[in-house]
Motif scaffolding. Structure first.
Motif, PDB file in Angstrom:
ATOM      1  N   UNK A  14      15.263   4.925   9.915  1.00 48.97           N
ATOM      2  CA  UNK A  14      14.358   5.258   8.818  1.00 48.97           C
ATOM      3  C   UNK A  14      14.922   4.910   7.448  1.00 48.97           C
ATOM      4  N   UNK A  15      16.169   4.458   7.398  1.00 49.84           N
ATOM      5  CA  UNK A  15      16.770   4.096   6.123  1.00 49.84           C
ATOM      6  C   UNK A  15      17.142   5.276   5.256  1.00 49.84           C
ATOM      7  N   UNK A  16      17.110   6.477   5.815  1.00 45.96           N
ATOM      8  CA  UNK A  16      17.450   7.696   5.092  1.00 45.96           C
ATOM      9  C   UNK A  16      18.750   8.271   5.645  1.00 45.96           C
ATOM     10  N   UNK A  76      21.080   0.968  12.528  1.00 47.63           N
ATOM     11  CA  UNK A  76      20.897   0.066  13.660  1.00 47.63           C
ATOM     12  C   UNK A  76      22.219  -0.285  14.322  1.00 47.63           C
ATOM     13  N   UNK A  77      23.245  -0.537  13.518  1.00 49.43           N
ATOM     14  CA  UNK A  77      24.562  -0.861  14.073  1.00 49.43           C
ATOM     15  C   UNK A  77      25.132   0.328  14.844  1.00 49.43           C
ATOM     16  N   UNK A  78      24.937   1.525  14.305  1.00 47.20           N
ATOM     17  CA  UNK A  78      25.409   2.731  15.013  1.00 47.20           C
ATOM     18  C   UNK A  78      24.645   2.923  16.321  1.00 47.20           C
ATOM     19  N   UNK A  79      23.355   2.579  16.345  1.00 50.48           N
ATOM     20  CA  UNK A  79      22.599   2.675  17.593  1.00 50.48           C
ATOM     21  C   UNK A  79      23.141   1.709  18.643  1.00 50.48           C
ATOM     22  N   UNK A  80      23.600   0.548  18.220  1.00 52.50           N
ATOM     23  CA  UNK A  80      24.224  -0.382  19.165  1.00 52.50           C
ATOM     24  C   UNK A  80      25.495   0.249  19.734  1.00 52.50           C
ATOM     25  N   UNK A  81      26.254   0.939  18.885  1.00 57.08           N
ATOM     26  CA  UNK A  81      27.453   1.646  19.363  1.00 57.08           C
ATOM     27  C   UNK A  81      27.056   2.717  20.381  1.00 57.08           C
ATOM     28  N   UNK A 138      21.585   1.510   4.507  1.00 51.75           N
ATOM     29  CA  UNK A 138      21.513   2.651   5.432  1.00 51.75           C
ATOM     30  C   UNK A 138      20.778   2.231   6.689  1.00 51.75           C
ATOM     31  N   UNK A 139      19.634   1.561   6.526  1.00 54.46           N
ATOM     32  CA  UNK A 139      18.822   1.123   7.651  1.00 54.46           C
ATOM     33  C   UNK A 139      19.635   0.245   8.611  1.00 54.46           C
ATOM     34  N   UNK A 177      18.503  -6.261  13.357  1.00 50.34           N
ATOM     35  CA  UNK A 177      18.026  -4.894  13.231  1.00 50.34           C
ATOM     36  C   UNK A 177      16.753  -4.896  12.381  1.00 50.34           C
ATOM     37  N   UNK A 178      15.668  -4.284  12.897  1.00 47.97           N
ATOM     38  CA  UNK A 178      14.461  -4.224  12.077  1.00 47.97           C
ATOM     39  C   UNK A 178      14.689  -3.410  10.817  1.00 47.97           C
ATOM     40  N   UNK A 179      13.925  -3.698   9.801  1.00 55.48           N
ATOM     41  CA  UNK A 179      13.995  -2.950   8.547  1.00 55.48           C
ATOM     42  C   UNK A 179      12.730  -2.107   8.452  1.00 55.48           C
ATOM     43  N   UNK A 180      12.922  -0.840   8.150  1.00 52.00           N
ATOM     44  CA  UNK A 180      11.825   0.118   8.183  1.00 52.00           C
ATOM     45  C   UNK A 180      10.791  -0.103   7.080  1.00 52.00           C
ATOM     46  N   UNK A 181      11.193  -0.704   5.986  1.00 49.49           N
ATOM     47  CA  UNK A 181      10.271  -0.849   4.862  1.00 49.49           C
ATOM     48  C   UNK A 181      10.481  -2.191   4.173  1.00 49.49           C
TER      49      UNK A 181
END
Length: 170
Positions: A39-41, A21-26, A16-17, A86-90
């Motif tokens: 947030x991975x949620x 990130x990929x969707x944010x690039x879009x 999900x996380x 993409x950074x990982x939140x946790x």
């Protein structure tokens, strides 16, 4: 084919996380409007962004990340020449022994694509289950690419697998 493997509202974790990130690039490139918190949620906003991308890509619009949505998103990143980082939140967000689902399934597919061009990597069963053969191949991949060898797919290993797969698909 393997339609039982999807990422949907209520899910959480590295898959999900990374997809957020990929969707944010879009979004940053004007393909969709929704900006997401990494947030991975998988909540309603992530579902909204997935639906926007599905409309853009001409896919069935259901707000669920299945194999077609996943492939379309990763292929679009490849076509754009984007190197994923993409950074990982946790630090608890990783794929490892006992995990199952679409994210495991896709990583197994990608590892097999890499093993087809690199005889040092053994192919794995593409079954969506992170078992001993997947652990061994992930460990081999980590060794070959100078990553920490732990047999798990965390941020660095995920990014390396996706980026190497995209290089051979380019």
């Amino acid at each position: 084919m393997y339609t039982r493997y999807v990422i949907r509202p209520g899910d959480s974790g590295i898959g999900v996380n990374k997809m957020q990130g990929y969707l944010n690039i879009m979004q940053e490139n004007g393909f969709i409007n929704t900006k997401l918190l990494l947030d991975g949620q998988y909540g309603s906003k992530t579902s909204e962004a997935v639906k926007e991308f599905q409309r853009y890509a001409g896919l069935a619009v259901d707000g669920v990340i299945g194999s077609q949505t996943w492939d379309s998103l990763v292929d679009k990143l490849r076509d754009m020449g984007v190197v994923t980082n993409i950074p990982v939140v946790s630090p608890t967000f990783f794929l490892g022994a006992g995990n199952s689902g679409l994210d495991v399934f896709k990583m197994q597919e990608y590892l097999n694509e890499l093993s087809a061009v690199n005889p040092c990597l053994r192919p794995v069963p593409v079954d969506g289950n992170f078992g001993n053969r997947t652990i061994a191949t992930v460990s081999q991949f980590q060794y070959l690419y100078g990553l920490t060898i732990d047999g798990r797919i965390g941020k660095a290993t995920w990014d390396a697998i996706v980026n190497e797969r995209n290089k051979i698909k380019a």
